[in-house]
Design a protein around this motif. Structure first.
Motif, PDB file in Angstrom:
ATOM      1  N   GLY A 100       0.886  -1.111   0.032  1.00 29.38           N
ATOM      2  CA  GLY A 100      -0.137   0.011  -0.058  1.00 29.38           C
ATOM      3  C   GLY A 100       1.007   1.181   0.078  1.00 29.38           C
ATOM      4  O   GLY A 100       0.248   2.363   0.098  1.00 29.38           O
ATOM      5  N   CYS A 101       2.297   1.220   0.114  1.00 32.53           N
ATOM      6  CA  CYS A 101       3.081   2.263   0.029  1.00 32.53           C
ATOM      7  C   CYS A 101       3.051   2.648  -1.641  1.00 32.53           C
ATOM      8  O   CYS A 101       3.223   1.665  -2.317  1.00 32.53           O
ATOM      9  CB  CYS A 101       4.408   1.981   0.408  1.00 32.53           C
ATOM     10  SG  CYS A 101       5.500   3.174   0.571  1.00 32.53           S
ATOM     11  N   ASP A 102       3.165   3.890  -1.924  1.00 30.78           N
ATOM     12  CA  ASP A 102       3.109   4.429  -3.246  1.00 30.78           C
ATOM     13  C   ASP A 102       4.661   4.353  -3.880  1.00 30.78           C
ATOM     14  O   ASP A 102       5.643   4.107  -3.284  1.00 30.78           O
ATOM     15  CB  ASP A 102       2.861   5.944  -3.303  1.00 30.78           C
ATOM     16  CG  ASP A 102       3.819   6.795  -2.705  1.00 30.78           C
ATOM     17  OD1 ASP A 102       4.725   7.301  -3.177  1.00 30.78           O
ATOM     18  OD2 ASP A 102       3.813   7.040  -1.351  1.00 30.78           O
ATOM     19  N   ALA A 103       4.662   4.051  -5.279  1.00 32.91           N
ATOM     20  CA  ALA A 103       5.661   3.411  -5.903  1.00 32.91           C
ATOM     21  C   ALA A 103       6.776   4.666  -6.025  1.00 32.91           C
ATOM     22  O   ALA A 103       8.051   4.315  -5.831  1.00 32.91           O
ATOM     23  CB  ALA A 103       5.306   3.400  -7.402  1.00 32.91           C
ATOM     24  N   GLY A 104       6.518   5.869  -5.966  1.00 32.93           N
ATOM     25  CA  GLY A 104       7.439   6.890  -5.819  1.00 32.93           C
ATOM     26  C   GLY A 104       8.412   6.673  -4.502  1.00 32.93           C
ATOM     27  O   GLY A 104       9.419   7.146  -4.440  1.00 32.93           O
ATOM     28  N   SER A 105       7.471   6.612  -3.531  1.00 34.44           N
ATOM     29  CA  SER A 105       8.203   6.624  -2.234  1.00 34.44           C
ATOM     30  C   SER A 105       9.018   5.251  -2.110  1.00 34.44           C
ATOM     31  O   SER A 105      10.284   5.494  -1.430  1.00 34.44           O
ATOM     32  CB  SER A 105       7.040   6.511  -0.954  1.00 34.44           C
ATOM     33  OG  SER A 105       6.398   7.818  -0.972  1.00 34.44           O
ATOM     34  N   ILE A 106       8.621   4.304  -2.788  1.00 35.41           N
ATOM     35  CA  ILE A 106       9.650   3.133  -2.717  1.00 35.41           C
ATOM     36  C   ILE A 106      10.761   3.294  -3.522  1.00 35.41           C
ATOM     37  O   ILE A 106      11.667   3.026  -2.959  1.00 35.41           O
ATOM     38  CB  ILE A 106       8.651   2.008  -3.271  1.00 35.41           C
ATOM     39  CG1 ILE A 106       7.605   1.462  -2.331  1.00 35.41           C
ATOM     40  CG2 ILE A 106       9.580   0.593  -3.672  1.00 35.41           C
ATOM     41  CD1 ILE A 106       6.829   0.533  -3.058  1.00 35.41           C
TER      42      ILE A 106
END
Length: 863
Positions: free
Chosen positions: A188-194
């Motif tokens: 559920g973490c956004d791709a940009g943050s990952i």
């Protein structure tokens, strides 16, 4: 009066409590200190944030775990302004990045923060092989660093990279973007943050400790970025129609031309480091140059570098490989290897002459100190920073370290257009939040469970695949990527709970890590000169069909038959392979991982060969041949078992086709198959087949040892019997001699028939009876052999004794028949007075004569 005294006491108590709760940090060696309480009046006003954040900023010793942060801020004691700024900024920044203190977050945002902590835990598991310090820089960490830069270069780090796999500059990031897409869906973490978290963590895993390189800046991560589920390329950098980088910004041209290099960074950082009107003279090239040099000092060129003159066409002057291979491959930490790499890039960056520094033409020079190794690329991507015509530094010598964390801090949440991507309808949190990765590593991640799903577990299985190579499960050079983007929850899909990059029912065997960190191929074996043709069972010629879209093996398209245990040389040096920049590879089907037993030699420009020993575990359809650079060119391998004897199994019989194939077409191949069946070393891992042979050999050896032991024991017993027999015979002869003497037997009288022949006959008869009894007992062959030898020996001894006795009796008999003669004159008498002793010269024996009656005797009478 009472009120006055109470007010004074309250004031004193307040001052006392304030003093006792003040946070004072002290330099570890210099002894100078700083009171955090001074921040309120001297650094940008009083503390702000939630009550918990303010309490932390004033009263919590949150910097204690990182003494290097304190020492860096307190380094220059006399510069109080710098000390105050750094101490207050670090204290406040970390306090505001703690999830528990961000109490103003909505439940959805707090949940999203927790989701990204879960994603960070999986990233840590992917890069670190235990604990908080990595012992090896794996290829996933290198892809993470590269993805950080490439997502930033498109526009901003917001995850649009997942939709940009068909752009040439992003080739090689397919497996990484598949992973990010799945991790975002499962956590559920956004791709940009990952991508931002993985870039910072990837640097750490490869020895670039961002939080220790600069006293001033400690980069954090901004969580919860907008995600539009589409590409987002920079229109100033790329062509609008193709979305490819403009010609002047291709890798080789930027590396070779200083004007192209400064223009490249002016374009990317125009919004922040160039004036709105007038020429740009900054472009943040000094920060970008040092950061990219750091990334390349640990990085690789895994795919062909294309020419700016012909898109999608490889530049023949540039080769793939590592930017730097550590000179001591077996030793050193990731940090030591990184620092050595940065120094090498600096030393070989520019073509210096007496007056100025110039680019090297895009190709790195080989020097006495830094000779170019075979495993290294010759691309000099930092050369364009030499002699820039308008940038204020002119020449930006890379090798410094403090600008690396500054670049990461600036770019982790910066957009090239000045306009950020908004939140989509599928994102429930609508604000950004701050995270400080060192704090998470120390306090949060130890208690955070690792997220799991079939796909995430498969990615963990290949996390350390092909370490030390440029050709692993993480490296692909095909355009496009099979990635289920719209099926993910972040784009409104149903989710990827069962999705995996591996095909259904398959398992993955990671490529072995090479010992000593040597450059190897993905198959896990070091490239070496090919063997002579006679050492291979087959040589297969690899070509490309007329359309340039299919491999032909020995002129045939489609699936190809191989045999277990077979050693094959695939010769891919044909011009049809090299001209199309095709690279022939053998892989586990659908996994981009080696089946084992593969060694690659050569390079694409000069031609490659590939050796493969077909393992016992390889089955039909489990292995394929592919082109590393182009999809759809290969097919599957069909696998035939090694040859076995025709009698194996109750109904086994040789097929006519097999018999003809091996006896007529290739007579040596049958021998090779026969040897493979009985020699376990020919087919490693197929030990069950040889187990009966091992057991039979063991029984045979034990049997022989038992027989040898029985032989030795029997021989010792027979020797003892012989000795006893000798003693018995000797005693018997002595007793017989005594009896004969006692009875007065005269050897010269009544001895006919009792000489040599009679005595020998009695002995022979006795031995023959004993031997017959033993033969009738049916003893072992070895017993009979020993008895026979004993009989022969005893017969020989008996014969010798009887011959001597017979000869003596014969002499005495002959002497008895001789006419008696008087004793010689003057002969000396010996013995009793009645019997006189005389010597017979003819026989050489003494004889005795009775002086009273003239009787003679060879033996002295006892009476």
């Amino acid at each position: 009066m009472i009120c006055y005294i109470s007010a004074v006491l309250l004031l004193l108590l307040t001052l006392l409590l304030t003093a006792s709760s003040s946070v004072v940090y002290t330099h570890s060696t210099q002894g100078n200190s700083f009171d955090i309480g001074d921040c309120a009046g001297s650094f940008k006003g009083p503390e702000t944030g939630t009550p918990q954040q303010i309490e932390c900023q004033v009263n919590e010793r949150i910097l204690d775990p990182w003494q290097e942060v304190i020492d860096g801020a307190l380094l220059h004691e006399s510069n109080t302004g710098r000390t105050t700024e750094l101490m207050c900024r670090h204290q406040r920044g970390i306090c505001k990045a703690v999830r528990a203190y961000q109490t103003d977050n909505s439940p959805a945002c707090d949940e999203h923060y927790g989701n990204c902590q879960s994603a960070l835990k999986h990233l840590q598991k992917m890069m670190f092989d235990g604990g908080d310090v990595s012992s090896v820089c794996n290829n996933f960490a290198l892809k993470s660093v590269r993805a950080f830069f490439h997502d930033y270069m498109s526009t901003e780090i917001e995850g649009s990279l997942l939709f940009e796999n068909d752009i040439e500059m992003n080739i090689g990031l397919c497996r990484y973007t598949q992973y990010v897409n799945l991790l975002a869906d499962q956590t559920g973490c956004d791709a940009g943050s990952i991508i931002a978290m993985s870039g910072e963590l990837g640097f750490l895993a490869c020895g670039v400790e961002l939080w220790k390189l600069d006293s001033d800046v400690k980069p954090g991560v901004t969580l919860n970025r907008g995600f539009a589920c589409k590409d987002n390329v920079n229109g100033n950098l790329s062509e609008e129609a193709t979305k490819e980088r403009k010609e002047q910004f291709h890798d080789v041209l930027v590396s070779a031309n200083s004007t192209a290099m400064e223009t490249f960074w002016y374009t990317i950082n125009k919004h922040s480091h160039c004036p709105k009107s007038g020429p740009c003279t900054d472009g943040e090239a000094e920060y970008a140059g040092e950061a990219t040099a750091a990334a390349h000092s640990i990085g690789r060129v895994t795919c062909p570098v294309t020419s700016h003159h012909a898109p999608h066409t490889p530049d023949p002057t540039i080769r793939t490989g590592y930017f730097h291979k550590p000179r001591d491959a077996e030793g050193g930490t990731p940090e030591e290897k990184f620092r050595e790499g940065v120094q090498k890039i600096r030393d070989t960056q520019c073509a210096d002459d007496d007056s100025e520094s110039k680019p090297t033409g895009g190709v790195r020079k080989s020097t006495d100190k830094w000779p170019l190794l075979d495993e290294e690329t010759n691309l000099n991507d930092a050369g364009g920073l030499c002699g820039m015509p308008t940038q204020f530094l002119n020449t930006m010598r890379v090798g410094g370290l403090h600008r690396i964390p500054r670049f990461m801090s600036i770019t982790e949440h910066q957009t090239a257009t000045g306009e950020r991507i908004g939140y989509s309808e599928h994102q429930t949190c609508d604000k950004t939040m701050q995270m400080y990765i060192p704090y998470e590593i120390l306090y949060t991640l130890p208690d955070t469970p690792v997220p799991s799903s079939p796909g995430l577990d498969d990615f963990l299985a290949i996390a350390f695949d092909g370490v030390g190579t440029i050709d692993s499960a993480w490296d692909s050079c095909t355009f496009g990527c099979n990635i289920p983007l719209m099926e993910g929850r972040q784009c409104g899909g149903e989710g990827l709970d069962t999705w995996t990059f591996l095909k259904q029912g398959e398992t993955h065997s990671p490529t072995p890590v090479p010992e000593g960190g040597e450059e190897t191929d993905p198959e896990g074996t070091t490239a070496s000169p090919t063997d002579s043709p006679t050492s291979f069972d087959r040589i297969v010629i690899v070509t490309v069909d007329d359309t340039g879209t299919k491999f032909l093996l020995d002129g045939k398209e489609g699936d190809f038959m191989v045999k277990k245990g077979e050693k094959i040389l695939f010769d891919a040096t044909d011009v049809s392979v090299r001209a199309g920049y095709h690279q022939f590879r053998v892989r586990q089907t659908g996994k981009y991982a080696s089946p084992g037993g593969v060694v690659r030699t050569g390079d694409q420009t000069k031609g490659e060969t590939l050796e493969w020993v077909v393992g016992a575990g390889v089955e039909s359809g489990s292995t394929e041949f592919i082109c590393r650079n182009h999809a759809g060119m290969g097919a599957l391998f069909e696998v035939e078992d090694v040859l076995r004897p025709a009698t194996e199994g109750p109904t086994a019989a040789p097929s006519q086709s097999s018999s003809n194939e091996h006896s007529v077409e290739d007579p040596d191949l049958h021998h090779q198959g026969y040897k493979s069946h009985y020699n376990c070393y020919e087919t490693p891992g197929d030990y069950d087949r040889c187990l009966p042979l091992y057991i039979a050999a063991g029984i045979f050896i034990l049997g022989m040892m038992g027989c040898l032991l029985a032989f030795c024991l029997r021989r010792r017993e027979r020797n003892r019997e012989i000795e006893r027999s000798k003693m018995t015979m000797s005693g018997r002869e002595i007793e017989m001699g005594r009896t004969s003497a006692f009875q007065g037997v005269n050897p010269m009288q009544d001895n006919k028939g009792e000489g040599k022949g009679q005595g020998r006959g009695r002995r022979t008869s006795s031995l023959s009876v004993e031997g017959d009894d033993e033969e009738e007992d049916g003893n072992h062959f070895f017993d009979r052999m020993i008895d026979e030898k004993v009989r022969v020996k005893e017969k020989t001894q008996a014969r010798k004794v009887n011959e001597e006795e017979g000869a003596k009796e014969g002499i005495k008999k002959g002497m008895k028949e001789k006419p008696l003669k008087p004793p010689p004159t003057g002969a000396r008498k010996r013995g009793p007075s009645v019997w006189e002793q005389f010597y017979d010269e003819e026989s050489g024996h003494n004889y005795y004569v009775n002086s009273e009656n003239g009787e003679s005797s060879w033996d002295l009478p006892t009476r």
